[in-house]
Design a protein around this motif. Structure first.
Motif, PDB file in Angstrom:
ATOM      1  N   ALA A   1     -18.092   5.387  -8.980  1.00  0.00           N
ATOM      2  CA  ALA A   1     -17.708   3.879  -8.933  1.00  0.00           C
ATOM      3  C   ALA A   1     -16.438   3.577  -9.553  1.00  0.00           C
ATOM      4  N   LEU A   2     -16.297   4.287 -10.607  1.00  0.00           N
ATOM      5  CA  LEU A   2     -14.719   4.372 -11.173  1.00  0.00           C
ATOM      6  C   LEU A   2     -13.664   4.780 -10.313  1.00  0.00           C
ATOM      7  N   LEU A   3     -14.067   5.875  -9.629  1.00  0.00           N
ATOM      8  CA  LEU A   3     -12.963   6.466  -8.586  1.00  0.00           C
ATOM      9  C   LEU A   3     -12.783   5.640  -7.667  1.00  0.00           C
ATOM     10  N   ALA A   4     -13.739   4.987  -6.942  1.00  0.00           N
ATOM     11  CA  ALA A   4     -13.501   3.944  -5.803  1.00  0.00           C
ATOM     12  C   ALA A   4     -12.816   2.899  -6.128  1.00  0.00           C
ATOM     13  N   TRP A   5     -13.266   2.388  -7.423  1.00  0.00           N
ATOM     14  CA  TRP A   5     -12.546   1.022  -8.069  1.00  0.00           C
ATOM     15  C   TRP A   5     -10.901   1.384  -8.139  1.00  0.00           C
ATOM     16  N   ILE A   6     -10.632   2.326  -8.519  1.00  0.00           N
ATOM     17  CA  ILE A   6      -9.076   2.711  -9.012  1.00  0.00           C
ATOM     18  C   ILE A   6      -8.506   3.133  -7.694  1.00  0.00           C
ATOM     19  N   TYR A   7      -9.186   3.807  -7.076  1.00  0.00           N
ATOM     20  CA  TYR A   7      -8.431   4.305  -5.707  1.00  0.00           C
ATOM     21  C   TYR A   7      -8.102   3.427  -4.789  1.00  0.00           C
ATOM     22  N   GLU A   8      -9.210   2.658  -4.677  1.00  0.00           N
ATOM     23  CA  GLU A   8      -8.612   1.079  -3.588  1.00  0.00           C
ATOM     24  C   GLU A   8      -7.320   0.800  -4.021  1.00  0.00           C
ATOM     25  N   LYS A   9      -6.977   0.499  -5.271  1.00  0.00           N
ATOM     26  CA  LYS A   9      -5.779  -0.152  -6.061  1.00  0.00           C
ATOM     27  C   LYS A   9      -4.595   0.863  -5.564  1.00  0.00           C
ATOM     28  N   LEU A  10      -4.912   2.094  -6.032  1.00  0.00           N
ATOM     29  CA  LEU A  10      -3.680   3.072  -5.601  1.00  0.00           C
ATOM     30  C   LEU A  10      -3.435   3.043  -4.273  1.00  0.00           C
ATOM     31  N   HIS A  11      -4.250   2.839  -3.471  1.00  0.00           N
ATOM     32  CA  HIS A  11      -3.737   2.919  -1.914  1.00  0.00           C
ATOM     33  C   HIS A  11      -3.319   1.504  -1.553  1.00  0.00           C
ATOM     34  N   ASP A  12      -3.726   0.370  -1.820  1.00  0.00           N
ATOM     35  CA  ASP A  12      -3.445  -0.905  -1.419  1.00  0.00           C
ATOM     36  C   ASP A  12      -2.136  -1.585  -1.901  1.00  0.00           C
ATOM     37  N   TRP A  13      -1.931  -0.922  -3.351  1.00  0.00           N
ATOM     38  CA  TRP A  13      -0.878  -1.558  -3.926  1.00  0.00           C
ATOM     39  C   TRP A  13       0.442  -0.540  -4.015  1.00  0.00           C
ATOM     40  N   THR A  14       0.450   0.199  -3.261  1.00  0.00           N
ATOM     41  CA  THR A  14       1.866   1.284  -3.079  1.00  0.00           C
ATOM     42  C   THR A  14       2.257   1.199  -1.736  1.00  0.00           C
ATOM     43  N   ASP A  15       3.467   1.622  -1.505  1.00  0.00           N
ATOM     44  CA  ASP A  15       4.179   1.800  -0.372  1.00  0.00           C
ATOM     45  C   ASP A  15       4.090   3.165   0.518  1.00  0.00           C
ATOM     46  N   SER A  16       2.936   3.221   0.985  1.00  0.00           N
ATOM     47  CA  SER A  16       2.418   4.490   1.691  1.00  0.00           C
ATOM     48  C   SER A  16       3.025   5.592   0.806  1.00  0.00           C
ATOM     49  N   TYR A  17       2.605   5.475  -0.390  1.00  0.00           N
ATOM     50  CA  TYR A  17       3.108   6.811  -1.351  1.00  0.00           C
ATOM     51  C   TYR A  17       2.125   7.710  -1.027  1.00  0.00           C
ATOM     52  N   PRO A  18       2.516   9.154  -0.908  1.00  0.00           N
ATOM     53  CA  PRO A  18       1.599  10.159  -0.544  1.00  0.00           C
ATOM     54  C   PRO A  18       0.893  10.634  -1.729  1.00  0.00           C
ATOM     55  N   TRP A  19      -0.013  10.142  -2.151  1.00  0.00           N
ATOM     56  CA  TRP A  19      -1.096  10.397  -3.361  1.00  0.00           C
ATOM     57  C   TRP A  19      -1.658  11.836  -3.045  1.00  0.00           C
ATOM     58  N   THR A  20      -1.311  12.406  -3.890  1.00  0.00           N
ATOM     59  CA  THR A  20      -2.302  14.117  -3.754  1.00  0.00           C
ATOM     60  C   THR A  20      -3.737  13.765  -4.474  1.00  0.00           C
TER      61      THR A  20
END
Length: 400
Positions: free
Chosen positions: A264-283
């Protein structure tokens, strides 16, 4: 006054084993066909990250990398609250400006080597202080109601005084931007300048408060950049800020899920890392390191949500003052096109005596991590020779 002691992150093996056991027992929800990101974090991504977190991700390696940073801990007494142990990074340079970055300590990692050394005659060097805010990272949690922006600012200010910096400059994004603003509001004799990359004025310029800016605003059409920024802002308010409403109103209810379920914590944060960045290539390692900091945090993974409630329910004048003109503290503004609020430049100019501003061509909400070179270039131009904030700390201009 408490002393500062070196700090080492050391998550015990039994906590890692418990995490793996919880990940093993995860029950995933179903997902609609072609849901993509519209409904939130995609099931396939979360399953992949969960499997890697359980069987492949090497926390001890990430822990060792974090422990190469100059980390410390000290006690800070905030008025009306018990003393809190505050974790922070403190990197010194030979010739320096005193700089505080009140955001996540992990966000400044890429900035450290760029800010430590003077680059010829163009760029100043900085001493840098980056705390884990109370309720975040490896700082203590707060067990009493009402710990809002005023108290977070007091924590950071007292930390700077504890370290011997009676004058300093600040930089911040996300909550760090708000806290930076409050530091300038409450301690202008100490905080000499601020640079923020989350620009949130309360409104467009008005003739009652800013007649020259209001006239400029009335006569000058918005640029294509500004129109796109307003569209992005509207998207966020319509589609991206549900988390804010939950955390602002009922953080305790949400906390049961975040504290018990690592997925739940992973999904909650991961969504923001995706939506709030400019196509940043997260590893996957980057994502899981960020999430693990929350999972293993001193106060627990639910404590950080309470800042939204406290700020949203504050009865003092601090919150309303954030979006208004704060005098005496020189201000730098950085706009990134995939941030969450991107107002027109005329709006940003209502926030204070602006001596630097820049509309970046790319980048998002986590600029220090996504675009560290661009952010550092802002600071070099603002505080370097010829910049609008050059020499704000007399005798500590950042040059030999």
């Amino acid at each position: 006054m408490a002393t500062s002691t070196p700090f080492t992150v050391s998550v015990p093996d039994h906590r890692l084993e418990k995490l793996r056991a919880k990940l093993e027992l995860t029950e995933f929800p179903d997902e609609l066909e072609n849901a993509g990101w519209d409904y939130g974090a995609p099931l396939a991504d979360v399953k992949r990250l969960t499997a890697y977190w359980k069987d492949g991700f090497d926390w001890k390696k990430q822990e060792a990398d974090i422990n190469r940073l100059p980390q410390f801990q000290t006690q800070i007494k905030v008025d009306g609250y018990e003393a809190l142990r505050i974790h922070f990074i403190h990197q010194k340079s030979e010739n320096f400006l005193h700089g505080a970055g009140p955001g996540s300590f992990l966000e400044v990692v890429k900035l450290l080597p760029l800010l430590a050394k003077q680059n010829g005659s163009r760029a100043p060097a900085f001493h840098l202080v980056a705390p884990s805010l109370p309720n975040f990272g490896f700082s203590d949690g707060v067990n009493k109601r009402g710990f809002g922006l005023k108290q977070y600012a007091e924590t950071c200010h007292k930390l700077m005084l504890h370290l011997g910096y009676d004058q300093y400059v600040t930089q911040g994004g996300d909550w760090g931007s708000h806290i930076t603003r409050v530091i300038g509001l409450q301690y202008p004799q100490y905080c000499k300048a601020s640079h923020i990359n989350y620009v949130r004025p309360a409104h467009a310029p008005t003739f009652a408060k800013s007649p020259a800016l209001a006239l400029q605003h009335a006569l000058t059409p918005y640029s294509s950049y500004e129109k796109a920024g307003l569209a992005r802002t509207q998207w966020f308010r319509n589609e991206g800020c549900g988390y804010n409403e939950i955390q602002r109103t009922k953080p305790q209810t949400l906390g049961y899920g975040l504290a018990d379920s690592p997925v739940a914590l992973l999904a909650w944060i991961y969504e923001k890392l995706h939506d709030w960045t400019d196509s940043y290539p997260w590893t996957d390692d980057e994502i899981l390191t960020w999430v693990s900091i929350y999972w293993f945090s001193t106060a627990g993974p639910a404590a950080n949500t309470r800042i939204y409630y406290e700020v949203g329910h504050a009865t003092d004048s601090v919150r309303s003052a954030l979006g208004e003109y704060i005098p005496h503290v020189k201000l730098g503004l950085a706009y990134f096109p995939k941030d969450l609020d991107i107002p027109p430049k005329s709006w940003g100019s209502t926030l204070g005596p602006v001596v630097f501003e820049r509309q970046h061509p790319d980048g998002g909400h986590f600029a220090a991590h996504e675009r560290p070179e661009a952010l550092v270039d802002d600071l070099n131009k603002m505080f370097g020779k010829g910049g609008g904030a050059y020499g704000v700390i007399k005798g500590r201009e950042g040059y030999s």
